[in-house]
Design a protein around this motif. Structure first.
Motif, short mmCIF file in Angstrom:
data_model
loop_
_atom_site.label_atom_id
_atom_site.label_comp_id
_atom_site.label_asym_id
_atom_site.label_seq_id
_atom_site.Cartn_x
_atom_site.Cartn_y
_atom_site.Cartn_z
N ILE A 47 0.83 -1.21 0.00
CA ILE A 47 0.00 0.00 0.00
C ILE A 47 0.87 1.25 0.00
CG2 ILE A 47 -1.79 1.28 1.26
CD1 ILE A 47 -2.73 -1.45 2.37
N ASP A 48 1.98 1.21 0.72
CA ASP A 48 2.91 2.34 0.69
C ASP A 48 3.37 2.62 -0.74
OD1 ASP A 48 2.85 2.75 3.44
OD2 ASP A 48 4.62 1.50 3.81
N LEU A 49 3.73 1.57 -1.47
CA LEU A 49 4.19 1.75 -2.84
C LEU A 49 3.06 2.24 -3.73
CD1 LEU A 49 6.23 1.61 -5.08
CD2 LEU A 49 5.87 -0.88 -5.21
N ALA A 50 1.88 1.68 -3.57
CA ALA A 50 0.74 2.14 -4.35
C ALA A 50 0.47 3.62 -4.08
CB ALA A 50 -0.50 1.31 -4.02
N GLY A 51 0.55 4.01 -2.82
CA GLY A 51 0.34 5.41 -2.48
C GLY A 51 1.38 6.33 -3.10
N ALA A 52 2.62 5.85 -3.20
CA ALA A 52 3.67 6.65 -3.83
C ALA A 52 3.38 6.83 -5.32
CB ALA A 52 5.03 5.98 -3.62
N TYR A 53 2.98 5.74 -5.99
CA TYR A 53 2.60 5.86 -7.40
C TYR A 53 1.45 6.87 -7.56
CZ TYR A 53 5.20 1.70 -9.00
OH TYR A 53 6.18 0.78 -9.36
N THR A 54 0.48 6.80 -6.66
CA THR A 54 -0.69 7.68 -6.76
C THR A 54 -0.32 9.13 -6.52
OG1 THR A 54 -2.06 5.85 -5.95
CG2 THR A 54 -3.04 8.03 -5.93
N THR A 55 0.55 9.38 -5.56
CA THR A 55 0.98 10.74 -5.28
C THR A 55 1.76 11.31 -6.46
OG1 THR A 55 1.10 10.26 -2.91
CG2 THR A 55 2.25 12.22 -3.68
N LEU A 56 2.64 10.52 -7.04
CA LEU A 56 3.36 10.98 -8.23
C LEU A 56 2.38 11.28 -9.36
CD1 LEU A 56 5.95 11.51 -9.82
CD2 LEU A 56 6.11 9.05 -10.26
N SER B 112 0.13 0.34 -12.04
CA SER B 112 0.89 -0.41 -11.04
C SER B 112 0.23 -0.33 -9.67
CB SER B 112 2.32 0.11 -10.96
OG SER B 112 3.01 -0.10 -12.18
N ALA B 113 -0.24 0.87 -9.30
CA ALA B 113 -0.91 1.04 -8.02
C ALA B 113 -2.17 0.18 -7.94
CB ALA B 113 -1.26 2.51 -7.81
N GLU B 114 -2.94 0.17 -9.03
CA GLU B 114 -4.17 -0.63 -9.04
C GLU B 114 -3.86 -2.11 -8.86
OE1 GLU B 114 -8.27 -1.14 -11.66
OE2 GLU B 114 -6.50 -0.19 -12.57
N GLN B 115 -2.83 -2.60 -9.52
CA GLN B 115 -2.46 -4.01 -9.40
C GLN B 115 -2.02 -4.36 -7.98
OE1 GLN B 115 0.53 -4.52 -12.44
NE2 GLN B 115 -0.87 -3.92 -14.07
N LEU B 116 -1.23 -3.49 -7.38
CA LEU B 116 -0.79 -3.74 -6.01
C LEU B 116 -1.97 -3.79 -5.05
CD1 LEU B 116 2.27 -1.33 -5.98
CD2 LEU B 116 2.41 -3.78 -5.54
N LEU B 117 -2.87 -2.84 -5.18
CA LEU B 117 -4.00 -2.76 -4.27
C LEU B 117 -4.98 -3.90 -4.50
CD1 LEU B 117 -4.49 1.09 -4.48
CD2 LEU B 117 -3.64 -0.19 -2.51
N ALA B 118 -5.14 -4.32 -5.76
CA ALA B 118 -6.03 -5.45 -6.05
C ALA B 118 -5.55 -6.70 -5.33
CB ALA B 118 -6.10 -5.67 -7.55
N ARG B 119 -4.22 -6.91 -5.27
CA ARG B 119 -3.70 -8.08 -4.58
C ARG B 119 -3.97 -8.00 -3.07
NH1 ARG B 119 0.69 -7.67 -8.37
NH2 ARG B 119 2.08 -6.72 -6.83
N VAL B 120 -3.81 -6.80 -2.51
CA VAL B 120 -4.10 -6.63 -1.08
C VAL B 120 -5.57 -6.90 -0.81
CG1 VAL B 120 -4.17 -4.99 0.83
CG2 VAL B 120 -2.21 -5.00 -0.73
N LEU B 121 -6.45 -6.36 -1.64
CA LEU B 121 -7.89 -6.50 -1.42
C LEU B 121 -8.38 -7.91 -1.72
CD1 LEU B 121 -9.00 -3.04 -2.84
CD2 LEU B 121 -9.08 -3.79 -0.45
N GLU B 122 -7.67 -8.62 -2.54
CA GLU B 122 -8.02 -10.03 -2.78
C GLU B 122 -7.83 -10.83 -1.50
OE1 GLU B 122 -6.88 -13.70 -5.85
OE2 GLU B 122 -5.77 -11.80 -5.90
N ALA B 123 -6.81 -10.48 -0.74
CA ALA B 123 -6.54 -11.18 0.51
C ALA B 123 -7.39 -10.65 1.66
CB ALA B 123 -5.06 -11.07 0.88
N GLU C 19 -6.98 4.05 -0.95
CA GLU C 19 -6.01 4.26 -2.02
C GLU C 19 -6.58 3.85 -3.37
OE1 GLU C 19 -3.18 5.77 -2.10
OE2 GLU C 19 -2.92 6.12 0.05
N MET C 20 -7.35 2.77 -3.40
CA MET C 20 -7.95 2.33 -4.66
C MET C 20 -8.92 3.39 -5.18
SD MET C 20 -7.98 -0.02 -6.99
CE MET C 20 -7.64 -1.71 -6.46
N GLY C 21 -9.64 4.03 -4.28
CA GLY C 21 -10.53 5.11 -4.71
C GLY C 21 -9.76 6.24 -5.39
#
Length: 222
Positions: free
Chosen positions: A149-158, A179-190, A200-202
């Motif tokens: 999520i930290d990495l996804a947030g960095a992509y989103t902020t950029l 990339s952010a969407e893919q990372l977050l999708a994996r987290v939300l799958e679990a 972050e997905m929003g």
């Protein structure tokens, strides 16, 4: 000092008091900085204090005294103090995780300050550094949902910054948002109800919508 700032932060007309906080904190931190060379705990504490001082001086989106140049100098000082604490060789040291948290907050705030004072190249360079920093964090702990999520947030902020600076920059936002969407999708799958991942997905989906529509606003703009 910073407890006082938190107490007055919601108050209107407290700029003069904030300025007094800055004026008192700066010489105190300068004196403490002379003692950090062989004390990692003190180094982390002083770095954190410089970051919080920079927030009071000029962090975008918060109550501050409008001293953007001073804020940037304090962020730079905090970054220099933190750098030795977050080297990979320090991974087993007690302050490593806390130092990484501080660096993440610092790079984001610094990037947004560059954005506010209309320095797009420095803003994107700083936030790209945040992306790379968080990529290293996830590589070290691939199963860590918070690191993802930290990495996804960095992509989103950029992407937020890239969307502000015209069509050419906005096009650069697309791969990061993917990339952010893919990372977050994996987290939300679990863990489908993970609040931070959902938030972050929003932002990611909002960014993609604005990119598709050709908007040049940041993700947090109305």
């Amino acid at each position: 000092i910073f407890d006082v700032h938190r107490a007055i932060e919601p108050l209107q007309g407290a700029t003069a008091l904030r300025k007094r906080i800055v004026d008192r904190a700066l010489p105190y931190l300068e004196s403490l900085s002379a003692d950090v060379a062989h004390d990692q705990a003190l180094r982390l504490e002083v770095a954190s204090a410089y970051r919080r001082l920079a927030d009071v001086q000029g962090k975008p989106g918060t109550s501050n005294v409008g001293e953007q140049a001073g804020a940037m100098a304090s962020y730079e000082r905090a970054q220099a103090l933190l750098a030795p604490l977050v080297e990979p060789a320090q991974a087993q040291q007690p302050g490593y995780a806390a130092g990484r948290r501080e660096m993440r907050m610092l790079l984001r705030a610094k990037g947004m300050l560059h954005t506010m004072i209309n320095q797009p190249q420095k803003a994107t360079e700083t936030l790209q550094r945040l992306v790379e920093f968080n990529q290293a964090g996830l590589a070290a702990a691939p199963a860590d949902a918070e690191a993802a999520i930290d990495l996804a947030g960095a992509y989103t902020t950029l992407a937020e910054v890239q969307l502000r600076y015209g069509e050419d920059h906005a096009k650069e936002a697309a791969p990061g948002l993917d990339s952010a969407e893919q990372l977050l999708a994996r987290v939300l799958e679990a863990e489908r109800d993970h609040r931070r991942a959902l938030r972050e997905m929003g932002l990611v989906l909002l960014g993609k919508a604005r990119l598709h529509l050709g908007h040049k606003q940041g993700l947090n703009d109305p």
